[in-house]
Enzyme design. Structure first.
Site, PDB file in Angstrom:
ATOM      1  N   HIS A  65       0.763  -1.181   0.015  1.00 19.41           N
ATOM      2  CA  HIS A  65      -0.046   0.008   0.099  1.00 19.41           C
ATOM      3  C   HIS A  65       1.036   1.234   0.021  1.00 19.41           C
ATOM      4  O   HIS A  65       0.463   2.334  -0.704  1.00 19.41           O
ATOM      5  CB  HIS A  65      -0.767   0.170   1.066  1.00 19.41           C
ATOM      6  CG  HIS A  65      -1.824   1.037   1.335  1.00 19.41           C
ATOM      7  ND1 HIS A  65      -3.104   1.183   0.221  1.00 19.41           N
ATOM      8  CD2 HIS A  65      -2.055   2.298   1.846  1.00 19.41           C
ATOM      9  CE1 HIS A  65      -3.659   2.350   0.576  1.00 19.41           C
ATOM     10  NE2 HIS A  65      -3.075   2.986   1.522  1.00 19.41           N
ATOM     11  N   LYS A 100      -7.011   4.633  -7.043  1.00 13.58           N
ATOM     12  CA  LYS A 100      -6.675   5.030  -5.768  1.00 13.58           C
ATOM     13  C   LYS A 100      -6.418   6.812  -6.010  1.00 13.58           C
ATOM     14  O   LYS A 100      -6.128   7.133  -7.064  1.00 13.58           O
ATOM     15  CB  LYS A 100      -5.273   4.636  -5.488  1.00 13.58           C
ATOM     16  CG  LYS A 100      -5.430   3.171  -4.982  1.00 13.58           C
ATOM     17  CD  LYS A 100      -4.121   2.562  -4.671  1.00 13.58           C
ATOM     18  CE  LYS A 100      -4.071   1.046  -4.026  1.00 13.58           C
ATOM     19  NZ  LYS A 100      -4.401   0.504  -5.322  1.00 13.58           N
ATOM     20  N   GLU A 220     -16.323 -14.487   2.143  1.00 10.44           N
ATOM     21  CA  GLU A 220     -14.731 -14.767   2.793  1.00 10.44           C
ATOM     22  C   GLU A 220     -14.951 -14.876   4.515  1.00 10.44           C
ATOM     23  O   GLU A 220     -14.088 -14.988   4.815  1.00 10.44           O
ATOM     24  CB  GLU A 220     -14.265 -13.346   2.423  1.00 10.44           C
ATOM     25  CG  GLU A 220     -13.712 -13.224   0.949  1.00 10.44           C
ATOM     26  CD  GLU A 220     -12.867 -12.063   0.881  1.00 10.44           C
ATOM     27  OE1 GLU A 220     -11.712 -12.398   0.628  1.00 10.44           O
ATOM     28  OE2 GLU A 220     -13.302 -10.920   0.789  1.00 10.44           O
ATOM     29  N   ASP A 295      -5.459 -15.388  -6.972  1.00 17.40           N
ATOM     30  CA  ASP A 295      -5.920 -14.313  -5.953  1.00 17.40           C
ATOM     31  C   ASP A 295      -4.745 -13.222  -5.931  1.00 17.40           C
ATOM     32  O   ASP A 295      -4.826 -12.058  -6.327  1.00 17.40           O
ATOM     33  CB  ASP A 295      -6.212 -14.665  -4.788  1.00 17.40           C
ATOM     34  CG  ASP A 295      -6.957 -13.862  -3.829  1.00 17.40           C
ATOM     35  OD1 ASP A 295      -7.273 -12.654  -4.455  1.00 17.40           O
ATOM     36  OD2 ASP A 295      -7.088 -14.035  -2.536  1.00 17.40           O
ATOM     37  N   ASP A 296      -3.567 -13.359  -5.338  1.00 17.75           N
ATOM     38  CA  ASP A 296      -2.303 -12.459  -5.176  1.00 17.75           C
ATOM     39  C   ASP A 296      -1.187 -13.450  -5.509  1.00 17.75           C
ATOM     40  O   ASP A 296      -0.739 -13.799  -4.233  1.00 17.75           O
ATOM     41  CB  ASP A 296      -2.475 -11.952  -4.068  1.00 17.75           C
ATOM     42  CG  ASP A 296      -3.683 -11.043  -3.735  1.00 17.75           C
ATOM     43  OD1 ASP A 296      -3.700  -9.970  -4.129  1.00 17.75           O
ATOM     44  OD2 ASP A 296      -4.332 -11.592  -3.096  1.00 17.75           O
TER      45      ASP A 296
END
Length: 355
Positions: A65, A100, A220, A295-296
């Site tokens: 991030h 973002k 989830e 996913d990642d």
């Protein structure tokens, strides 16, 4: 299982920022450390580990991030992620990312997405097609290179569960404006313990009404009321589905909503305790539409080939069954019909090798 590496594959659940190369993370983190933004020694060992704990996974997400707050970095990681997928024979990729805003560096949701598009334009290791087939001006760099890999890329704009209704609507409107550069849908993701379904529903309904495809992170965490509401919305796909009850499975199967299956992610995050009890097996045996995804892949130290290998070992799939599973993903893509036709041709051309 080298044959899995050469198998044509389709990736439909890949987060841009979770799919960064470890080497790139290390390089960017070192720069931030030199600037005094982070303590490099605190994150170096986490980046270099392959088998990360859940705590380390979240630590890595926090670092990412901080790293992805400038346009140049966003462009670079987009290019690298696409090239990495293509090199393991992913022929079609739907890449999702949350636009973002960072006022301090002059980043808007639009400029963030423009940096992503610039990353697609700068792909050079493989041929790439990222513009919808209906657009007469092809912006891809496919140079008819003999022997070069080719990948189709489409984009999903993610609504983060921390966002307001207004912010979610802004993302949907941006997606509609960027359809000509390969944006095909909307994803709802983020911390599943944050936010209410009712907050995002107006924006998601607006997206659906305007013919954007919808995929939802669903189940989830245990949240029966939200799971039922999401299924009643009838999204075009859902991801994970780890905490479904019998009535949820019944509804999902009756609606024939395809499920994005992320085996490694579910095990590492402890959403599912063991691959032996993963719902992938039940859905597969029920012939329900499903797609294996990463996913990642950076954060979870996996690859799409690895996800297929896990599935093969878990269910004892043959080569022909694995090929059929990979090919069936075409129907779940958000691609235009012309691209689906091209994908069928790619798979059918490869089938003698894998069946």
């Amino acid at each position: 299982m080298e044959w899995i590496q050469s198998l044509p594959k389709i990736e439909l659940h890949a987060h841009l920022n979770g799919s960064i190369r470890d080497s790139t993370l290390l390089e960017l983190a070192r720069v931030l450390g030199e600037k005094g933004v982070i303590v490099f020694a605190d994150v170096e060992h986490v980046i270099q580990k392959n088998d990360r704990s859940l705590v380390e996974v979240f630590k890595l997400f926090d670092l990412i991030h901080k790293l992805t707050t400038d346009h140049k970095t966003v462009t670079r990681i987009t290019r690298e992620v696409v090239e990495d997928f293509a090199l393991e024979n992913v022929v079609y990729l739907e890449l999702r990312t949350t636009p973002k805003r960072s006022d301090s560096i002059g980043m808007s949701k639009r400029s963030y997405m423009e940096a992503v598009i610039q990353g697609l334009r700068s792909v050079s290791e493989v041929d790439i097609d990222f513009v919808t087939a209906s657009d007469s001006q092809k912006l891809h760099n496919a140079g008819d290179g003999i022997g070069r890999k080719k990948i189709y890329v489409r984009l999903l704009l993610s609504i983060d569960r921390r966002e307001t209704t207004e912010s979610a609507m802004e993302t949907v409107k941006l997606a509609l404006e960027m359809r000509d550069v390969g944006v095909v849908g909307i994803d709802l993701s983020g911390n599943p313990l944050v936010g209410e379904w009712s907050t995002f529903l107006p924006a998601l309904q607006y997206a659906k009404d305007n013919d954007l495809h919808i995929t939802l992170h669903c189940g989830e965490v245990p949240n029966p009321k939200e799971i039922q509401a999401m299924l009643d919305f009838k999204p075009h796909r859902i991801g994970h589905a780890c905490f479904f009850k019998d009535e949820d499975w019944t509804k999902l199967k009756s609606f024939r909503i395809p499920v994005e299956i992320c085996l490694t992610s579910n095990i590492v995050t402890k959403s599912i305790s063991s691959i032996d009890i993963h719902h992938f097996a039940d859905l597969y045996n029920a012939k329900h539409p499903l797609i294996l995804c990463t996913d990642d892949f950076g954060v979870f130290s996996t690859s799409l080939s690895n996800e297929y290998a896990l599935a093969v070992r878990s269910l004892g799939l043959s080569k022909s069954e694995t090929f059929a599973l990979a090919r069936a993903a075409i129907d779940a893509t958000f691609a235009e019909d012309e691209v689906k036709q091209q994908l069928r041709f790619i798979f059918d051309s490869a089938s003698p090798e894998h069946v």
